[in-house]
Design an enzyme around this catalytic site. Structure first.
Site, short mmCIF file in Angstrom:
data_model
loop_
_atom_site.label_atom_id
_atom_site.label_comp_id
_atom_site.label_asym_id
_atom_site.label_seq_id
_atom_site.Cartn_x
_atom_site.Cartn_y
_atom_site.Cartn_z
N GLY A 102 30.39 37.53 37.63
CA GLY A 102 31.32 38.65 37.68
C GLY A 102 32.68 38.15 38.14
O GLY A 102 32.80 37.03 38.66
N GLN B 64 41.15 38.19 41.57
CA GLN B 64 40.82 36.76 41.56
C GLN B 64 41.67 35.98 40.57
O GLN B 64 41.71 34.74 40.62
CB GLN B 64 39.34 36.54 41.22
CG GLN B 64 38.41 36.95 42.36
CD GLN B 64 36.97 36.67 42.00
OE1 GLN B 64 36.33 37.47 41.34
NE2 GLN B 64 36.46 35.52 42.43
N CYS C 228 30.88 32.40 45.27
CA CYS C 228 32.09 33.07 44.78
C CYS C 228 32.96 32.08 44.03
O CYS C 228 33.18 30.96 44.50
CB CYS C 228 32.86 33.65 45.97
SG CYS C 228 34.37 34.50 45.49
N LEU C 229 33.47 32.49 42.87
CA LEU C 229 34.34 31.63 42.06
C LEU C 229 35.62 31.26 42.81
O LEU C 229 36.26 30.26 42.48
CB LEU C 229 34.69 32.34 40.75
CG LEU C 229 33.53 32.54 39.76
CD1 LEU C 229 33.91 33.53 38.68
CD2 LEU C 229 33.12 31.20 39.15
N HIS D 32 29.51 42.66 45.29
CA HIS D 32 30.41 41.51 45.51
C HIS D 32 31.79 41.78 44.92
O HIS D 32 32.82 41.55 45.57
CB HIS D 32 29.76 40.27 44.89
CG HIS D 32 30.54 39.01 45.07
ND1 HIS D 32 30.11 37.96 45.87
CD2 HIS D 32 31.73 38.59 44.54
CE1 HIS D 32 31.00 36.98 45.83
NE2 HIS D 32 31.99 37.33 45.03
N GLU D 33 31.82 42.30 43.68
CA GLU D 33 33.12 42.52 43.01
C GLU D 33 33.89 43.68 43.67
O GLU D 33 35.12 43.62 43.79
CB GLU D 33 32.94 42.80 41.51
CG GLU D 33 32.23 41.72 40.71
CD GLU D 33 32.64 40.30 41.03
OE1 GLU D 33 33.81 40.05 41.38
OE2 GLU D 33 31.77 39.41 40.94
N HIS E 188 35.64 42.40 46.56
CA HIS E 188 36.89 41.74 46.16
C HIS E 188 38.03 42.76 46.03
O HIS E 188 39.15 42.51 46.49
CB HIS E 188 36.73 41.02 44.81
CG HIS E 188 36.23 39.61 44.91
ND1 HIS E 188 36.89 38.63 45.60
CD2 HIS E 188 35.13 39.02 44.38
CE1 HIS E 188 36.21 37.48 45.48
NE2 HIS E 188 35.14 37.69 44.76
NI NI Z 1 33.70 36.31 44.38
#
Ligand code: NI
Length: 165
Positions: free
Chosen positions: A49, A54, A91-92, A133-134, A137
């Site tokens: 995701g 981000q 996490c990216l 999670h998103e 963010h």
């Molecule tokens: Ni993340």
């Protein structure tokens, strides 16, 4: 050149990751471009995701992977949470770091699709985790804020693949 200031995936320490995202108007003609770019970035990164902030755009837009292909959701809100479970998360924006995070097992999320229709999604397990999670963010929160600190560890690129979001 785009006019939204879209960037590549931003890493821990960037202010926009800590900034609450603004709701979007689904009639905004730029949203399609933003979502297309987010899906491209998600797929290139083999992520689960991605939230718009981000990639530097503080707007309430997320994309997420499903067996039917990537989907986008605008102005998402969690309207139901049930149960609790702990799983490893990554996490990216903090590549290679993993840790255990408690999340609701089952949720219902409401938002808009790109056509402006209200959508309501029931999700469990991994997909429920991705939404939580998103949405964190979009509120300027990162998984390390609620991970069990004793479980945080750096892993290889290979073992982080398909786990980051
Ligand atoms: Ni993340």
């Amino acid at each position: 050149m785009d006019s939204m200031g879209i960037k590549d995936i931003l890493l821990y320490g960037e202010d926009v990751l800590r900034q609450p995202a603004e709701p979007v108007d689904p009639s905004d003609a730029q949203l399609k471009e933003l979502v297309d770019r987010m899906i491209q970035v998600l797929q290139d990164a083999k992520g689960l995701g991605l939230a718009a902030n981000q990639i530097g755009v503080p707007k309430q837009v997320i994309v997420y992977d499903t067996p039917e292909g990537p989907q986008a959701l605008l102005n998402p809100k969690i309207v139901r949470r049930e149960g609790k479970e702990v799983e490893i998360e990554g996490c990216l924006s903090i590549p290679g770091l993993q840790g255990e995070v408690h999340r609701a097992t089952s949720i219902t999320v409401e938002g808009l699709d790109l056509q402006g229709n209200t959508v309501r999604i029931k999700a469990e397990g991994l997909l429920a985790r991705v939404f939580q999670h998103e949405l964190d963010h979009l509120n300027g929160s990162l998984f390390v804020d609620h991970a069990d600190p004793d479980t945080l560890q750096w892993v290889t690129e290979e073992s982080s693949e398909n786990k980051e979001q």
